[in-house]
Write a protein that holds these residues in place. Structure first.
Motif, short mmCIF file in Angstrom:
data_model
loop_
_atom_site.label_atom_id
_atom_site.label_comp_id
_atom_site.label_asym_id
_atom_site.label_seq_id
_atom_site.Cartn_x
_atom_site.Cartn_y
_atom_site.Cartn_z
N ILE A 1 -15.32 -1.06 4.34
CA ILE A 1 -14.36 -1.23 5.43
C ILE A 1 -14.04 0.08 6.13
N LYS A 2 -14.14 1.17 5.37
CA LYS A 2 -13.80 2.48 5.94
C LYS A 2 -14.74 2.88 7.07
N ASN B 1 -7.30 -6.31 6.52
CA ASN B 1 -7.25 -4.87 6.31
C ASN B 1 -6.52 -4.14 7.42
N GLY B 2 -5.81 -4.91 8.23
CA GLY B 2 -4.93 -4.25 9.19
C GLY B 2 -5.54 -3.99 10.55
N TYR B 3 -6.77 -4.41 10.75
CA TYR B 3 -7.35 -4.24 12.08
C TYR B 3 -6.69 -5.24 13.01
N LYS B 4 -6.44 -4.81 14.26
CA LYS B 4 -5.66 -5.67 15.15
C LYS B 4 -6.51 -6.29 16.26
N ARG B 5 -7.29 -5.47 16.93
CA ARG B 5 -8.04 -6.00 18.07
C ARG B 5 -9.42 -6.46 17.58
N PRO C 1 -14.07 1.75 12.67
CA PRO C 1 -13.01 2.54 13.31
C PRO C 1 -11.77 1.68 13.58
N LYS C 2 -10.64 2.32 13.51
CA LYS C 2 -9.38 1.59 13.72
C LYS C 2 -8.95 1.62 15.19
N ASP C 3 -9.56 2.49 15.96
CA ASP C 3 -9.04 2.69 17.31
C ASP C 3 -9.82 1.97 18.41
N LEU D 1 -11.38 -8.13 8.27
CA LEU D 1 -10.83 -7.04 9.08
C LEU D 1 -9.33 -7.23 9.29
#
Lengths: 454, 454, 454, 454
Positions: free
Chosen positions: B401-402, B430-434, B405-407, B427
């Protein structure tokens, strides 16, 4: 509020699933708990409480296994000393969703009997239905003989007080939900109709039209049969029966294996119709047609393998599940391919002569000597029988077999020819040769207007 | 001779019931043994032998429980060291009725693999069918990677020799009965057709057209996924799994109870479609649509309660039985009333944005920055993918998962939008939003003729 | 006496099969007659009479087809002028076995309404149950608006007199067998409980606690919806509907064929859940989730092919049989493979934004402008709604579509999010773009204690 | 590619549903088309083509009704002159999804017989299976006697050429899909195994091991029965049978009604076992046990009502559907409650004496005179029979009844006791009194090693 009634056909037992808004209670579950779990799933409900009306005598109650599977709590009365579950207080209340259940003490059938009043708070606080267990049935009331002769008067009075003092006062409008329907040995005259109310019973139940004294007298003198398997049921329902799980596997045996199992002590249970059994059957088998299977509880041993004979493989699931519901976990197999597997390799068969009204009549008229054996209950017998017929109840035939002469042809008689076939199979097992089953029996006798002795 | 094939859909596993004249054998039974017992009863047959083709890796074999219920004997190969059953000799023969079964050693998928040749003596001694386990499939052959990289070449050669030296020589006319069909992870390219023969495979199976060296090279380099639950299957299938019995009860939970179970560590398994999951779901649930349920083996824990979300109560039996067939005895409940029970009391939901071809295309064309995550297998990816898409197999996404990218907005891509929904749910957990699921995915991309990178 | 109740779920309609000793009657059969024929067979009974309580408005009655198949005679009241069957006299009696049926005239819902009192002569002459049609329900009484405004007062008075003068006097003990249960549009507040008696209704039915004048006033002012399909039902139920026979075949269509059918005028009926419809759907489809299918009667044309979208092939039988039961013989097909067949070849999908309480609340608090459209009935709306929400009943939305502004985002609101999904699908079909379905809707709004306008 | 085989048990007929990617074909559908429509729905497929291998003689083909319901086109050979459907060219090809069907002309059984070669283009162009109709069976080949004695040699040669010249050359690997299995009258020795390939037949089918001359000689001299109902089948299958729709309703009749129907000419069909029929039956009924129901085609009239007697209501659906599949749309009712309804009101019954090996042996040894009537086929008889037994095939017994003496006790003999029960019922209907059914029959005779005459 959701209500579903389940019927266990073998002993005509009713259980109830009552729920509201995701929660539910079950009253008097049968041993095969999967039926309640499936309903719970379909209705999106969780079983919270399991209520027993009393220590049942004629089937294995499924409370303990259902509690294990669902997480529900079991409740019952204070008699006898159950080894599981919780003891209720009189008037104890339980709520699941909009359902309010009030347990009331209604002794008589046993000292610990409880009834469960159910209100639907969506509509109001009035009672909607009452689960009466074996206190009140459609057209009849419960037996009061399980405490033995000494207790009978006391229990009968108790039952009267419970019905008249606690159940009927709930109101004519209350729907009756008893533990048994027509065909059960827990009542003598339960109606075939399964829908009733307290008002309908108040107006038409013949037992409820008696005065207190008449009621007690009637109940004290009522005759009931006590099938031997009751003893195990009573034990199981106090201690908790072994869990059913997925049930016993019932295997196909070849004729050779079948015979070898017989030689090792297996008992043969032929569930075919009286006509088929009459036509041909394996020597020394019991005939208990599939629609009167509960008679198994009079004869079938619990400690030997039981093997079924049927021409319809679809019967097997019913036979093994139903026998399990009255404690028989020993139905281990059946004759694969039915009777033709047996006779097609030349194994011996036996037949039972079948006779109908016209033949029997002409025999009797001819003066030829017959031993007429009426295997109905004493009550049925006394209401009218064929002249000279001797009465031995089918359930007691085995132990009273010595009363039957060996030197006469024997015509076995019941209401329609079904119990007589059971009786005849017992005679054949005991070495009697000239045995006849009177098909149509008393029903055809009466239908045709022939004279009855009383 | 009677043959019935059973399919366990979740892992596309085939088992076989073969009988004659009252006796039968079962090859590679699934854990839910009742299906074989019912067939035995309907066909008036007795299960005598249970044959395992090999130590299965992807489901719990039901041999030991079926043996217990039916009295049959279990047989398997000599590798690994099974704690139950009997070890076969090569060419060992068994006879039930007119059926002759010959066990032959066909190592390769594992060193202990056996195949079972079945002749129908009613017609003659020629082989009629062969149960090949994971040696030979329709259009494919078995994996050779379970022994690790060191053994792979040896096992691949062994498999070639088994197929070419022992199976195909049985003749073109022999019906092929493999242990898996299309969709199984035990082969890469098993055809959707379930009917085949050795001749059909000889003529059209692409792997069988390779020379020995090509075959070995191909097998050594083939890529396979190894789902974490395999380890438990291997253990169970050597030691014997706990008996399934009547199976785990799967209870309705109210939204409140459901939430409280979640708070105590229960894992939520949403088996609805990608559209429904996309529309609304409970935060932190896994989406594994009911038709790709085997992906559960990559993520679902065995040691925590699993709770299902579905709008169709009828799915529950499939879900709980199927998960039990791969060892999950912890599917203890579901959200009673489906998702609307949850949002109707105001509990929070989350959605997953769904996108189809036309939208994705216009985004990509617009130059806006997206992270394209292709969760198909490496092989599928390499056959053609969207430019710049990064490949992480859905089964490995959690641990890698790392790398995401989160952005950036993330578009998850698979073949059709189903595995992508699993990936997207990971995802989101694991806190991914978009996060976007590309519905139609590579199938629509190719259908519409858009360019693929290789 | 044997009684079985059948429920036709789509319009929550009850019919009854009542028999004794080989003969039976059916009250208010649904169009799919096979269910009664199967029961007759299982119970060894012959259907002799078919009784209609009245000219039904909301489903196709199966009397004429059942009479054709069973040989039974049809009976009904004298209004309207039925083209088939026999007209009853008040107090006309019928006997089948031990069952005595007495037809009584109980006008009000319509001038021709009949009720059927059933006695079980096995027990006695007292009434056991009464089939009240649409006169008396559990917790409610029938509508009185079908004669138009001019007749409403007269019919309401008539209904009061029928209930108070003829039905309730039968006694508290009589079991209530109405033609509809909870969810029917034939009553406003029918309870979810399906078991009741006249006494329970006398004690707890709120409408029966009104005085005659209050009752009339209440009924005259009660609001009811009149779904357009009622007109065809009324026609069919006077003239006799076409026979259902084996029913319409519902074929799988590929996405291409589906689209081409749409282009030729077929109407798309998406029966998936609000979440799934919200996630992705075919543009211009109606969403009528399978559990509220009767709303089809407001929108679906009878003269164009109807094509279903579902992810669960098992729904199709329910959908096509249920729609046939309200006269739709035009459900000719469905999207084979469900929605993924559509998007996997790149066909366009549309979504409907879903919002839950917390989001909507923050939007409203933020002062952003939204058009709140409450599609519940006027009664529900008036009991409490969100401030500024406009009320248009979902059934009337299509014809009042012009009242909805095109320039604002629209949040559709109902009780739980289901009818709102229907409404939202209508808006989308009419070109509205920024449409939201408020999942949880008023139920979550109230649950969380937010303010209601009245 | 998806393949499903359907079996119509009564005449052991196989039909095939073969599909791929949303489209499908059906080969030789039975009259009850709903089974194909359900499969089409479950598999999301559309039936495009219906192929007939030939004009069937022993059941009603469902092509025309299935075409009507599904929109598919019907194809068949050029003989006879069908009034519906399309005539095929030799080698005509059809494609649905990945399935390629090639029709080839394989005359012999009839001049118009077609076989259908099926390839799965997902794997390649090689044939995967072939639907051979009545050309080639498992272990046997089709009859060649339907053209009459004049054509028989020509048709037999034609069949040889079709099998050897066109079918077997497709290759050993091709899966065999014939139109009939074991028990069909369309072949003499079809194996019980339902799975085979062309190679298995080439290697083990005894008829295929004959030279051309031997083959022709064998076929020309082979004996077949021609059941009278074939004539109607031939007519229906050229002209198109009436549509089945939902099928005929089969009503419960009381014993009184049953008798009155009999008096008006209804024919009684007792489908119970030989034992049950032997025990007791209604005078003048035919006994055709449910597992050999196709014998109905020899006796049952099409122009009178047929009434069934069974103790198992569950049999009725099978009986009425199966008889409809061979053209009987006149099974209008059954005896409600089974035989006990009859004898319980004192109606007369009759029995048929049953005898097993040991008794018969002792009678024969005693020198007492018996007429032994062997009702098996001439072939079976000639393979070995009891000394002095006379052979009349059960199907011809009615018309040759005069050959049976009235003054001797008659023992009816077949293979196991089932056909003999049919024969015995015919004798009883014709006034013979001393009739015995030999249960176990030749099977037990041989099993016990007693001498056979040839």
């Amino acid at each position: 509020m959701f209500v579903e009634r389940f019927k266990s056909k073998i002993v005509s037992h009713f259980s109830y699933f009552i729920g509201s808004k995701g929660d539910a209670v079950v009253v008097d579950p049968e041993r095969n708990c999967s039926i309640y779990l499936k309903t719970a799933q379909r209705e999106n409900m969780n079983i919270r409480y399991i209520f027993e009306t009393h220590r049942h005598e004629d089937f294995v109650v499924g409370s303990r296994e259902l509690a294990h599977l669902s997480g529900a709590e079991v409740y019952h009365g204070s008699w006898p000393d159950f080894t599981y579950g919780n003891v209720l207080r009189d008037n104890q209340e339980f709520r699941v969703g909009d359902v309010m259940v009030t347990a009331i003490h209604t002794p008589g059938h046993t000292p610990g009997c409880m009834s469960y009043i159910v209100a639907d708070l969506e509509s109001g606080y009035e009672a909607v239905l009452v689960c009466t267990g074996d206190a009140l049935f459609v057209n009849d009331v419960g037996r009061t003989d399980f405490g033995g002769p000494d207790k009978r008067r006391e229990w009968s009075e108790s039952l009267f007080m419970s019905i008249v003092g606690r159940i009927l006062p709930l109101g004519d409008h209350v729907i009756l939900c008893p533990a048994h329907g027509s065909g059960s040995v827990c009542g003598s005259n339960i109606a075939s109709r399964e829908w009733s109310t307290l008002g309908i019973e108040r107006l038409m139940n013949p037992v409820l039209r008696l005065s207190k004294e008449e009621f007690i007298e009637y109940k004290v003198n009522e005759r009931h049969e006590y099938a031997p398997y009751f003893r195990l049921m009573e034990h199981y329902n106090i201690e908790g029966a072994p869990f059913l799980g997925a049930g016993q596997n019932c295997k196909a045996f070849s004729a050779e294996e079948f015979r070898s199992q017989m030689d090792s002590g297996a008992v043969i249970l032929d569930v075919r119709s009286p006509s088929a059994f009459g036509g041909a059957h394996i020597p020394s088998s019991y005939n208990i047609p599939v629609d009167v299977l509960s008679f198994a509880g009079w004869f079938l041993p619990f400690d030997k393998p039981v093997l079924a004979v049927t021409n319809d493989v679809d019967d097997l699931e019913y036979v093994s599940k139903s026998l399990a519901s009255i404690g028989y976990d020993n139905v281990v197999g059946y004759l694969g391919g039915g009777l033709s597997s047996w006779y097609s390799i030349g194994y011996p068969i036996e037949s039972l002569r079948l006779v109908v009204f016209s033949q029997l009549k002409s025999w009797l008229d001819s003066g030829k000597e017959y031993f007429l054996l009426d295997v109905r209950s004493k009550d049925e017998y006394e209401e009218g029988h064929i002249k000279f017929a001797k009465n031995i109840y089918v359930g007691l035939l085995q132990e009273r077999i010595k009363e039957i002469p060996k030197d006469l042809p024997i015509v076995v008689i019941c209401g329609s020819g079904t119990r007589a076939s059971i009786g005849a199979s017992i005679l054949l097992r005991n070495g009697y040769k000239r045995v006849y089953n009177f098909l149509g029996a008393m029903r055809s006798w009466k239908e045709l207007g022939y004279p009855l002795s009383k």
